[in-house]
Design an enzyme around this catalytic site. Structure first.
Site, PDB file in Angstrom:
ATOM      1  N   ASP A 242       0.875  -1.178   0.000  1.00  0.00           N
ATOM      2  CA  ASP A 242       0.000   0.000   0.000  1.00  0.00           C
ATOM      3  C   ASP A 242       0.909   1.224   0.000  1.00  0.00           C
ATOM      4  O   ASP A 242       2.123   1.097   0.204  1.00  0.00           O
ATOM      5  CB  ASP A 242      -0.916   0.001   1.243  1.00  0.00           C
ATOM      6  CG  ASP A 242      -2.250   0.693   0.956  1.00  0.00           C
ATOM      7  OD1 ASP A 242      -2.221   1.833   0.458  1.00  0.00           O
ATOM      8  OD2 ASP A 242      -3.306   0.103   1.212  1.00  0.00           O
ATOM      9  N   ILE A 243       0.305   2.415  -0.182  1.00  0.00           N
ATOM     10  CA  ILE A 243       1.161   3.613  -0.134  1.00  0.00           C
ATOM     11  C   ILE A 243       1.477   4.013   1.308  1.00  0.00           C
ATOM     12  O   ILE A 243       2.361   4.822   1.540  1.00  0.00           O
ATOM     13  CB  ILE A 243       0.562   4.843  -0.879  1.00  0.00           C
ATOM     14  CG1 ILE A 243      -0.921   4.998  -0.559  1.00  0.00           C
ATOM     15  CG2 ILE A 243       0.815   4.783  -2.364  1.00  0.00           C
ATOM     16  CD1 ILE A 243      -1.453   6.363  -0.957  1.00  0.00           C
TER      17      ILE A 243
ATOM     18  N   TYR B 207     -15.772   8.373 -10.473  1.00  0.00           N
ATOM     19  CA  TYR B 207     -15.448   7.000 -10.073  1.00  0.00           C
ATOM     20  C   TYR B 207     -16.092   5.998 -11.038  1.00  0.00           C
ATOM     21  O   TYR B 207     -15.444   5.070 -11.522  1.00  0.00           O
ATOM     22  CB  TYR B 207     -15.954   6.798  -8.647  1.00  0.00           C
ATOM     23  CG  TYR B 207     -15.853   5.408  -8.081  1.00  0.00           C
ATOM     24  CD1 TYR B 207     -14.622   4.802  -7.864  1.00  0.00           C
ATOM     25  CD2 TYR B 207     -17.004   4.698  -7.711  1.00  0.00           C
ATOM     26  CE1 TYR B 207     -14.544   3.536  -7.301  1.00  0.00           C
ATOM     27  CE2 TYR B 207     -16.934   3.442  -7.148  1.00  0.00           C
ATOM     28  CZ  TYR B 207     -15.702   2.865  -6.941  1.00  0.00           C
ATOM     29  OH  TYR B 207     -15.628   1.617  -6.381  1.00  0.00           O
TER      30      TYR B 207
HETATM   31  C1  AKB Z   1     -18.724   3.546  -3.126  1.00  0.00           C
HETATM   32  O1  AKB Z   1     -19.730   3.806  -2.443  1.00  0.00           O
HETATM   33  O2  AKB Z   1     -18.102   4.393  -3.776  1.00  0.00           O
HETATM   34  C2  AKB Z   1     -18.265   2.101  -3.201  1.00  0.00           C
HETATM   35  C3  AKB Z   1     -18.842   1.396  -4.367  1.00  0.00           C
HETATM   36  C4  AKB Z   1     -20.266   1.035  -4.401  1.00  0.00           C
HETATM   37  O3  AKB Z   1     -18.140   1.084  -5.290  1.00  0.00           O
HETATM   38  N1  AKB Z   1     -18.594   1.430  -1.981  1.00  0.00           N
END
Ligand code: AKB
Length: 320
Positions: free
Chosen positions: A35-36, A143
């Site tokens: 890990d970092i 994300y």
């Molecule tokens: C998040 O809430 O960002 C994560 C996911 C669902 O990938 N737990």
């Protein structure tokens, strides 16, 4: 096993439990945690550990050669809520670490790769109920965009270069050993901690926000089962839908109340509400069931019992 296993992001919520499980299964010296930064005392004491930045290809290559690594689990990522605050940093971490590991596979420096995807690959235009394996995917978060792009790259590297990469679209994960960090589903872990310590919880999502969730023991078992499955059975090389349960903050509060009758929940939705609203309510994981025999064991009631039992017994000595 001939080669060793490298876990990148071993100090995070999934990484910690994955490392412990793999060490139990294959032996402490066969599983290298990295890990970092350093993690919990339990993890640091449990076997070999390397400080490693997964975006640094040379450093990664060096660790892989030194420990004769055959399998890599890339668990390092910036999650949904934090990634909205630092979009470019999230993109760089989530994508560059994946490219580095996929390139190790392409150059035949490692044999097998696990990379986690997420329900965040889906977006507001995706069917919300029983979201199918193949459907509209227009993620509206940084994300989610990084995970969806990652899925495409995994499939590409498998088809073009024969890289044995396997992946799961994790739902929100509930665990008591290590806290999650920076996600939208984190409330479902925080609520148990607060129920034990304060008896009440202020939820950052609305009462009726239904999301797919899973207890960590199921998630780890799924990960190991997918990695151990015969390659012929793995028909999906982007990422598998995976399901166990779906619930709202109101449902989880009720299940805690059945064990702790004085528990109280209030609601103060924040920016994470919009992220949750863009994700599915429930997931169709029939492809994972068919291809490699996936079957969950934990529902909400069982999860609540386990969480309260473990957090209760962990907290008691220091509270006395
Ligand atoms: C998040 O809430 O960002 C994560 C996911 C669902 O990938 N737990």
């Amino acid at each position: 096993m001939k080669h060793s296993i490298l876990i990148i992001g071993a100090c995070g919520q999934i990484g910690t439990e994955l490392t412990m499980n793999l060490r139990q299964k294959y032996g402490v010296d066969k599983v290298i945690a990295s890990d970092i930064r350093e993690g919990s005392e339990d993890l640091m004491r449990s076997g070999p550990f390397e400080i490693l930045d997964a975006t640094d290809y040379d450093a990664l290559e060096e660790v892989v050669a030194y420990y004769e690594i055959g399998e890599v689990y890339l668990m390092a990522a910036m999650l949904s809520a934090t990634a909205e605050k630092f979009p470019e940093r999230a993109w760089n971490l989530n994508m560059n670490s994946l490219f580095n590991v996929l390139n190790l596979g392409k150059e035949k420096k490692v044999d097998k790769i696990f990379w986690p995807s997420s329900i965040a690959v889906f977006g507001p235009n995706t069917p919300k109920k029983n979201t199918p394996q193949n459907t509209i995917m227009e993620p509206s978060t940084v994300y989610g965009i990084s995970k969806q792009s990652g899925e495409r790259w995994c499939e590409y590297y498998h088809q073009k270069y024969g890289v044995d990469v396997r992946s799961i679209r994790y739902p929100g994960l509930i665990s008591w050993k290590t806290m999650p960090g920076g996600g939208t589903t984190d409330y479902a872990v925080e609520i148990y901690h607060e129920a034990i310590t304060n008896g009440d919880f202020t939820c950052f999502l609305k009462a009726d926000t239904k999301l797919p969730m899973m207890y960590m023991e199921d998630a780890i078992r799924a990960t190991l089962e997918l990695m151990e499955a015969d390659g012929e059975k793995i028909k999906i090389r982007s990422s598998y839908n995976l399901a166990a349960m779906s619930f709202t903050p109101n449902d989880i509060a009720k299940s805690i109340e059945r064990q702790l009758p004085n528990f109280n929940i209030t609601y103060e939705p924040d920016s994470r509400q919009a992220i949750a609203d863009s994700w599915p309510n429930s997931i169709d994981d029939s492809q994972a069931q068919q291809d490699w025999g996936w079957k969950p064991e934990y529902n909400l009631e069982k999860t609540t019992r386990e969480m309260l039992m473990h957090l209760g017994s962990v907290k008691k000595p220091s509270a006395e």
